[in-house]
Design a protein around this motif. Structure first.
Motif, PDB file in Angstrom:
ATOM      1  N   PRO A  21       5.008  -1.277  -0.379  1.00 58.55           N
ATOM      2  CA  PRO A  21       5.851  -2.316  -0.981  1.00 58.55           C
ATOM      3  C   PRO A  21       7.312  -1.917  -1.114  1.00 58.55           C
ATOM      4  CG  PRO A  21       3.752  -2.178  -2.131  1.00 58.55           C
ATOM      5  CD  PRO A  21       3.787  -1.028  -1.173  1.00 58.55           C
ATOM      6  N   ILE A  22       7.576  -0.651  -1.461  1.00 59.08           N
ATOM      7  CA  ILE A  22       8.960  -0.226  -1.667  1.00 59.08           C
ATOM      8  C   ILE A  22       9.750  -0.274  -0.363  1.00 59.08           C
ATOM      9  CG2 ILE A  22       8.403   2.227  -1.355  1.00 59.08           C
ATOM     10  CD1 ILE A  22      11.123   0.711  -3.648  1.00 59.08           C
ATOM     11  N   VAL A  23       9.116   0.074   0.748  1.00 59.35           N
ATOM     12  CA  VAL A  23       9.789   0.015   2.053  1.00 59.35           C
ATOM     13  C   VAL A  23      10.088  -1.439   2.411  1.00 59.35           C
ATOM     14  CG1 VAL A  23       9.536   0.428   4.532  1.00 59.35           C
ATOM     15  CG2 VAL A  23       8.807   2.175   2.889  1.00 59.35           C
ATOM     16  N   GLU A  82      -1.551  -2.076 -10.736  1.00 60.37           N
ATOM     17  CA  GLU A  82      -2.768  -2.738 -10.264  1.00 60.37           C
ATOM     18  C   GLU A  82      -3.367  -2.031  -9.051  1.00 60.37           C
ATOM     19  OE1 GLU A  82      -2.489  -6.994  -9.921  1.00 60.37           O
ATOM     20  OE2 GLU A  82      -2.422  -7.162 -12.116  1.00 60.37           O
ATOM     21  N   GLY A  83      -2.769  -0.908  -8.666  1.00 53.61           N
ATOM     22  CA  GLY A  83      -3.336  -0.094  -7.594  1.00 53.61           C
ATOM     23  C   GLY A  83      -3.082  -0.601  -6.191  1.00 53.61           C
ATOM     24  N   ILE A  99       1.800  -3.599   1.195  1.00 54.82           N
ATOM     25  CA  ILE A  99       2.341  -4.936   0.936  1.00 54.82           C
ATOM     26  C   ILE A  99       1.408  -6.030   1.441  1.00 54.82           C
ATOM     27  CG2 ILE A  99       3.684  -5.112   3.086  1.00 54.82           C
ATOM     28  CD1 ILE A  99       4.770  -6.246  -0.457  1.00 54.82           C
ATOM     29  N   ASP A 100       0.632  -5.730   2.504  1.00 50.64           N
ATOM     30  CA  ASP A 100      -0.286  -6.730   3.047  1.00 50.64           C
ATOM     31  C   ASP A 100      -1.522  -6.922   2.177  1.00 50.64           C
ATOM     32  OD1 ASP A 100      -0.902  -8.656   4.977  1.00 50.64           O
ATOM     33  OD2 ASP A 100      -2.200  -7.281   6.084  1.00 50.64           O
ATOM     34  N   ASP A 101      -1.689  -6.046   1.184  1.00 54.22           N
ATOM     35  CA  ASP A 101      -2.845  -6.174   0.288  1.00 54.22           C
ATOM     36  C   ASP A 101      -2.535  -7.016  -0.953  1.00 54.22           C
ATOM     37  OD1 ASP A 101      -4.391  -4.606   1.949  1.00 54.22           O
ATOM     38  OD2 ASP A 101      -3.892  -2.735   0.913  1.00 54.22           O
ATOM     39  N   ILE A 123       3.183  -8.924   6.608  1.00 54.43           N
ATOM     40  CA  ILE A 123       1.946  -9.436   6.002  1.00 54.43           C
ATOM     41  C   ILE A 123       1.314 -10.477   6.925  1.00 54.43           C
ATOM     42  CG2 ILE A 123       2.709  -9.014   3.633  1.00 54.43           C
ATOM     43  CD1 ILE A 123       3.486 -11.956   3.440  1.00 54.43           C
ATOM     44  N   GLN A 124       0.009 -10.641   6.762  1.00 54.23           N
ATOM     45  CA  GLN A 124      -0.720 -11.620   7.567  1.00 54.23           C
ATOM     46  C   GLN A 124      -0.638 -13.017   6.959  1.00 54.23           C
ATOM     47  OE1 GLN A 124      -2.272 -10.901  10.587  1.00 54.23           O
ATOM     48  NE2 GLN A 124      -1.220  -8.933  10.305  1.00 54.23           N
ATOM     49  N   GLN A 125      -0.689 -13.064   5.629  1.00 57.96           N
ATOM     50  CA  GLN A 125      -0.692 -14.349   4.932  1.00 57.96           C
ATOM     51  C   GLN A 125       0.253 -14.301   3.739  1.00 57.96           C
ATOM     52  OE1 GLN A 125      -4.596 -15.659   3.788  1.00 57.96           O
ATOM     53  NE2 GLN A 125      -3.847 -17.504   2.748  1.00 57.96           N
ATOM     54  N   ASN A 126       1.002 -15.381   3.556  1.00 56.09           N
ATOM     55  CA  ASN A 126       1.955 -15.452   2.458  1.00 56.09           C
ATOM     56  C   ASN A 126       1.317 -16.173   1.268  1.00 56.09           C
ATOM     57  OD1 ASN A 126       4.103 -15.681   0.732  1.00 56.09           O
ATOM     58  ND2 ASN A 126       5.346 -16.978   2.063  1.00 56.09           N
TER      59      ASN A 126
END
Length: 287
Positions: A3-5, A41-42, A46-48, A92-95
Motif C-alpha cells: 500500500p505504501i508504494v 487489519e493485517g 494493495i490488491d487485498d 488492483i483487479q477490482q475497485n
C-alpha cells in the motif's frame, strides 16, 4: 504491491498533474491515516483491500474520532480517488471504493459580516499591516493565501486592477481595484511599506513575510476585544465580500468570476444567505 508504494506512486501522479502542494499534502495526510488502519487489519498488499477495510475505517472516523459527516466524506473522496488511480495503473483487479456511499451532511450556514461590521472590525485592528490585509480581503474576495502571495507588480494602478495568480486549481483572475483599496494600497506602497529586496506586497521587517496564521490570530484577538459572539477568520471576509455583492443584486455569474469558482453551483450557495432559493436569486441578480 505494498500500500505504501501505491500511495507514493499516486502522490507522484498528482505532482505530475501540477496539483498544488496543499492538495497533495492533504491527500498524503489522509492516506497515511488509512494505511495505518490497513496495517492494523493485517493488509499487506494493495490488491487485498476490500470494501470492509474501507467502511470500517470510515466508521472509525465517525465513532472513535468524532469526525463530522463532511470530514468523513472528504476522506472517502480521497480513498475513491486513490483506488481509481490504482485500478487505472493496474495495481488492483477490482475497485471496491466505487461502492462507498456518502453520509448526509448537516448544512452549515456561512458566517459573514455586514459592511458596517467590517468597518467596525477594521477600525478596531491595531496592527496596521493586518488591517490593510483585511481591507484587501473585503474589497477583493480573495483567499488569504492568494492575498499574501500578491506581488507589487500584481497591482496595476493605471488599469485599476489586481491580478490574482495561481489561485485554487491553478486558476488566475483579474479583479477591479476598488477606489478605497486603491487609495490605501498607494499610501502603503509609497509611504510605509518595509523597504526590502522583495517583490511581495505584504511583508514585515522582521521576517520579510506575513503568515495567514498570524493574520487570523490578530483577527481573533480583535473580535474578542469587540465582544462579538462570532468566529471571524480571513475566509469570513471572502464570504462577506460575496454576500455583499449578492445583497446588492450583482449577477451571480459575475460573483462566480470574481471569486474564482470553477462551478456556479459553489457560488449559488451564497444566495441562500439571503434566504432565497437559487432560481429566485438568479432572477433577482439578472442584469
Amino acid at each position: 504491491m505494498s500500500p505504501i508504494v501505491a500511495v507514493k506512486q499516486f502522490l507522484k501522479e498528482l505532482s505530475n498533474k501540477n496539483r498544488s502542494k496543499g492538495t497533495i499534502d492533504e491527500y498524503q495526510k489522509d492516506l497515511m491515516m488509512f494505511l495505518r488502519h490497513l496495517q492494523q487489519e493485517g493488509v499487506e498488499d494493495i490488491d487485498d483491500v476490500v470494501g470492509s477495510n474501507m467502511t470500517s475505517y470510515l466508521d472509525k472516523l465517525i465513532n472513535e474520532r468524532s469526525y463530522k459527516a463532511s470530514s468523513r466524506n472528504r476522506q472517502m473522496n480521497t480513498i475513491r480517488s486513490f483506488f481509481k488511480y490504482c485500478k487505472k495503473a493496474g495495481f488492483i483487479q477490482q475497485n471496491h471504493a466505487e461502492h462507498l456511499e456518502r453520509l448526509e451532511e448537516e448544512k452549515v450556514e456561512r458566517v459573514f459580516l455586514t459592511s458596517n461590521e467590517v468597518t467596525t472590525l477594521v477600525g478596531a485592528i491595531e496592527h496596521p499591516l493586518v488591517r490593510l490585509v483585511i481591507v484587501t480581503l473585503f474589497f477583493t474576495g480573495a483567499r488569504i493565501t492568494e492575498c499574501l502571495s500578491l506581488e507589487l507588480e500584481d497591482i496595476d494602478f493605471d488599469q485599476k486592477t489586481i491580478f490574482i495568480k495561481n489561485g485554487k486549481g491553478k486558476k488566475s483572475r483579474r479583479l477591479p481595484l476598488h477606489p478605497e483599496l486603491e487609495k490605501a494600497l498607494k499610501h502603503y506602497i509609497e509611504g510605509w511599506r518595509v523597504r526590502m529586496d522583495s517583490k511581495k506586497l505584504f511583508l514585515t521587517g522582521r521576517s520579510g513575510n506575513l503568515s495567514d496564521v498570524y493574520v487570523n490570530r490578530i483577527l481573533k484577538e480583535t473580535v474578542d476585544r469587540l465582544g462579538w459572539n462570532k468566529k471571524v477568520t480571513c475566509h469570513v471576509l471572502r464570504h462577506s465580500f460575496a454576500s455583499e455583492l449578492v445583497h446588492k443584486n450583482v449577477n451571480i455569474v459575475a460573483v462566480k468570476e470574481l471569486l474564482g469558482h470553477s462551478s456556479l453551483k459553489t457560488t449559488s450557495g451564497y444566495a441562500h444567505i439571503m434566504n432565497q432559493d437559487i432560481e429566485d436569486a438568479i432572477q433577482q441578480l439578472a442584469l
